[in-house]
Write an enzyme that holds these catalytic residues in place. Structure first.
Site, PDB file in Angstrom:
ATOM      1  N   ARG A  33       0.834  -1.191   0.000  1.00  0.00           N
ATOM      2  CA  ARG A  33       0.000   0.000   0.000  1.00  0.00           C
ATOM      3  C   ARG A  33       0.873   1.247   0.000  1.00  0.00           C
ATOM      4  NH1 ARG A  33      -0.732   2.337   4.901  1.00  0.00           N
ATOM      5  NH2 ARG A  33      -2.860   2.984   4.413  1.00  0.00           N
ATOM      6  N   LEU A  34       0.219   2.360  -0.248  1.00  0.00           N
ATOM      7  CA  LEU A  34       0.862   3.668  -0.187  1.00  0.00           C
ATOM      8  C   LEU A  34      -0.171   4.614   0.402  1.00  0.00           C
ATOM      9  CD1 LEU A  34       3.522   5.109  -0.953  1.00  0.00           C
ATOM     10  CD2 LEU A  34       2.512   5.614  -3.180  1.00  0.00           C
ATOM     11  N   ASP A  35       0.226   5.387   1.398  1.00  0.00           N
ATOM     12  CA  ASP A  35      -0.732   6.213   2.123  1.00  0.00           C
ATOM     13  C   ASP A  35      -1.480   7.176   1.206  1.00  0.00           C
ATOM     14  OD1 ASP A  35      -0.111   5.071   4.575  1.00  0.00           O
ATOM     15  OD2 ASP A  35       1.471   6.535   5.001  1.00  0.00           O
ATOM     16  N   PHE A  36      -2.663   7.558   1.644  1.00  0.00           N
ATOM     17  CA  PHE A  36      -3.537   8.486   0.941  1.00  0.00           C
ATOM     18  C   PHE A  36      -2.807   9.766   0.573  1.00  0.00           C
ATOM     19  CE2 PHE A  36      -6.838  11.870   1.127  1.00  0.00           C
ATOM     20  CZ  PHE A  36      -7.758  11.384   0.210  1.00  0.00           C
TER      21      PHE A  36
ATOM     22  N   SER B  55       0.469  10.183   0.230  1.00  0.00           N
ATOM     23  CA  SER B  55       1.765   9.939  -0.397  1.00  0.00           C
ATOM     24  C   SER B  55       1.556   9.668  -1.881  1.00  0.00           C
ATOM     25  CB  SER B  55       2.472   8.747   0.264  1.00  0.00           C
ATOM     26  OG  SER B  55       2.724   9.015   1.631  1.00  0.00           O
TER      27      SER B  55
END
Length: 199
Positions: A40-43, A45
């Site tokens: 995942r990749l943060d909202f 980022s």
């Protein structure tokens, strides 16, 4: 043979295909069926997110045991100094324990796309960039590490996961590749050539 999609996730997009609150998701960009995010990749980022149609490959990429290095370009508040970089390289004490040593170096401001919305900067406080490579996957780890050494993160762009690199993909763009073997764990990504994006 497995397939993988390299996707440049824009700021403000969730790393999932559905959201009950109506926020932008991967479904707004990825229209091929049967692909799921590997990690995942943060909202808040940006940058490289991998998706694959192979469950075993998804597990290999995302499982913490694999320790695939992930490289980020990080804009921080303040002029990052050698003392802070040294702390990052040795490991930083966070609330959930000491981080593993990271690769960290000062980075001249990269020619990347403008963020939407723009980063809020304070006129009296300069900003600077660093390149940080970690092999752990703690929640919001990069942001917590830079804050712990006195330089809060303003913008975070992931540029590489293992041997997969963002390349020239602009926000929202993707490219597909075929995968013949398990992902490699390179000994170092420090020598990778930095690419420039058109503004």
């Amino acid at each position: 043979m497995s397939q993988i999609i390299l996707f440049n996730k824009p700021y403000g997009v969730l790393s999932q295909f559905t959201d009950s609150s109506g926020r932008p998701t991967l479904a707004d960009f990825i229209h091929r069926k049967g692909f799921y995010a590997a990690g995942r990749l943060d909202f808040d980022s940006e940058g490289l997110l991998l998706l694959t149609d192979d469950g075993a490959l998804q597990h290999q990429i995302s499982h913490p045991r694999q320790k695939l290095p992930k490289t980020y370009w990080v804009q921080v508040e303040g002029e990052i100094d050698n003392a802070a970089l040294g702390e990052l390289r040795r490991g930083v004490k966070l609330k959930d324990g000491l981080t593993a040593p990271a690769k960290a170096r000062h980075l001249r401001e990269p020619a990347v796309w403008p963020r939407v919305p723009p980063v809020r900067e304070r006129k009296a406080i300069p900003t600077s960039w660093l390149e940080l490579t970690i092999s752990e996957g703690r929640n919001r780890q990069v942001r917590r590490m830079t804050a712990a050494v006195g330089f809060p993160t303003l913008r975070l762009i992931r540029t590489a996961i293992g041997n997969w690199q963002l390349g020239g993909l602009r926000p929202g763009e993707q490219r597909a590749e075929e995968v013949f073997a398990a992902p490699a764990r390179p000994a170092s990504v420090r020598g990778q050539r930095r690419r420039r994006w058109p503004r």
